[in-house]
Write an enzyme that holds these catalytic residues in place. Sequence first.
Site, PDB file in Angstrom:
ATOM      1  N   SER A 102       0.933  -1.227  -0.019  1.00  0.00           N
ATOM      2  CA  SER A 102       0.102  -0.094  -0.082  1.00  0.00           C
ATOM      3  C   SER A 102       0.801   1.167   0.033  1.00  0.00           C
ATOM      4  O   SER A 102       1.809   1.437  -0.888  1.00  0.00           O
ATOM      5  CB  SER A 102      -1.140  -0.030   0.861  1.00  0.00           C
ATOM      6  N   ASP A 241      -2.057   6.238  -3.948  1.00  0.00           N
ATOM      7  CA  ASP A 241      -1.056   5.397  -2.865  1.00  0.00           C
ATOM      8  C   ASP A 241      -0.556   4.520  -3.953  1.00  0.00           C
ATOM      9  O   ASP A 241      -1.017   4.011  -4.999  1.00  0.00           O
ATOM     10  CB  ASP A 241      -1.717   4.840  -1.765  1.00  0.00           C
ATOM     11  N   ASP A 243      -0.900   1.374  -4.228  1.00  0.00           N
ATOM     12  CA  ASP A 243      -1.765   0.262  -4.720  1.00  0.00           C
ATOM     13  C   ASP A 243      -3.246   0.891  -5.254  1.00  0.00           C
ATOM     14  O   ASP A 243      -4.137  -0.087  -5.626  1.00  0.00           O
ATOM     15  CB  ASP A 243      -2.227  -1.086  -3.607  1.00  0.00           C
ATOM     16  N   ASP A 245      -5.830   2.340  -4.037  1.00  0.00           N
ATOM     17  CA  ASP A 245      -7.030   2.196  -3.493  1.00  0.00           C
ATOM     18  C   ASP A 245      -7.383   3.617  -2.769  1.00  0.00           C
ATOM     19  O   ASP A 245      -8.460   3.882  -2.181  1.00  0.00           O
ATOM     20  CB  ASP A 245      -7.549   0.919  -2.626  1.00  0.00           C
TER      21      ASP A 245
END
Length: 444
Positions: A102, A241, A243, A245
């Site tokens: 993340s 960010d 990843d 999401d």
Amino acid sequence: MTFLQYFKTDGIRGKVGVNPITPDFLLKLGWSIGIVLGKNKTQKIIIGRDTRISGTMLQSILEFGILSTGVSTLLAGCMPTSAISYFTKSLNASAGIVISGSHNPFYDNGIKIFYKNGVKLTKEIEFSIEQKVQHTFLYPDYVNFGHSNNILDPESLYIDFCKKNFPKDLNLSKFTIILDCANGATFKIAPKIFEDLGARVITVAINPNGVNINQNSGSTNILMLKKIVLSESADLGLAFDGDGDRVIMVDHLGNQVDGDQIIYIIAKEYLKENKLKGGVVGTSMTNMGVILGLKKLGIPFCPAQIGDRNVYEKIKEKKWILGAEKSGHIVLLDKHSTGDGIIASLQVLLTMINNHMTLYDLSNQIKLFPQVFLNIFLKQDKDFEKDIKIQNILTQYKNILGQNSRVLVRRSGTEPCIRIMVEGEDYLKVYELAQYIGKTIKLL
């Protein structure tokens, strides 16, 4: 159900090479996932990852464990977390796995898992997987191995899904947008989506090398994005960010627009369009100004525990469709089953078009309360809950800050640190109290 040892706020996460992000553990984890989640008619599990240098190695190990149970895999390659959620549901898979750390630095990595309906696992299923991990790994009958395949053109599949959530005539040609992809999972997809819709796109951090993910970029570090928005006279900036999401925005004047403001903008638009169902789910970190702003509109607010899964579960419990975290997780259940930075961004852009307003205008319809956030990183855990000074602050802070105030002190679910949030109407008092709490915890 007892205490979860490995699964935390958002899956399993840690430093690569340190338990639990080790080859031995991930082999058993893959095996356990295959047994617990893979045994249905389809017997296939989607796997995607972000751009970290450790991603392909961890994927290979995890995949071996899954294949050994007779369950096949479909590899998506480097894709946003929300894309894996979509593929899991649309391709009728048993589960979906994202290998990502993340917003953390490159040396961290982790595992997020989606159930067959594209939503994060419940704690009960996580516990079942942890229980299986404790068992002895059974070497497979090689004749019964699963098969490993690639998803054909996953980028196009996901781009089409994002676009189909919005009117066919959505035209972004009036916008200059700075995209900060954090050298992460959105580095290919995000620029293409916004360019396809007509925007003039200037990209930042789209050259991942395995170790530069989130480095001086992305939703947790928007200083560079602010500067480029101003220097290019752009209409707005979007920072995802690692990843994809989360999204944090920057208006044309260089001001940050966080998840609290974004969900207020969207909720107000949904109310106007008669699309709002119930109210908005936030967390204990949601700015008091947003809560009061929603109240003025007659929109109920309900706090959930920190974590986008908790936000999702509270939305489902209330039978609502909107929820968000300050950090930029925006859940729009009428469009997707999980937080999605790209879809949230498109919804805000559509709102700007519909109302003939800038992002600055939309976000300044509410007055945010001053908030100060501190992360106290620890070499060893500290039992702050039992400290008398800390407890006195937590019970008496309203005497210092006034009635419209909050103090939150909690352990992070993703990093080895204590997170502090102090909120009130007087910034100086808020700042001083936050610093005092931080120093007190460091001295424990």
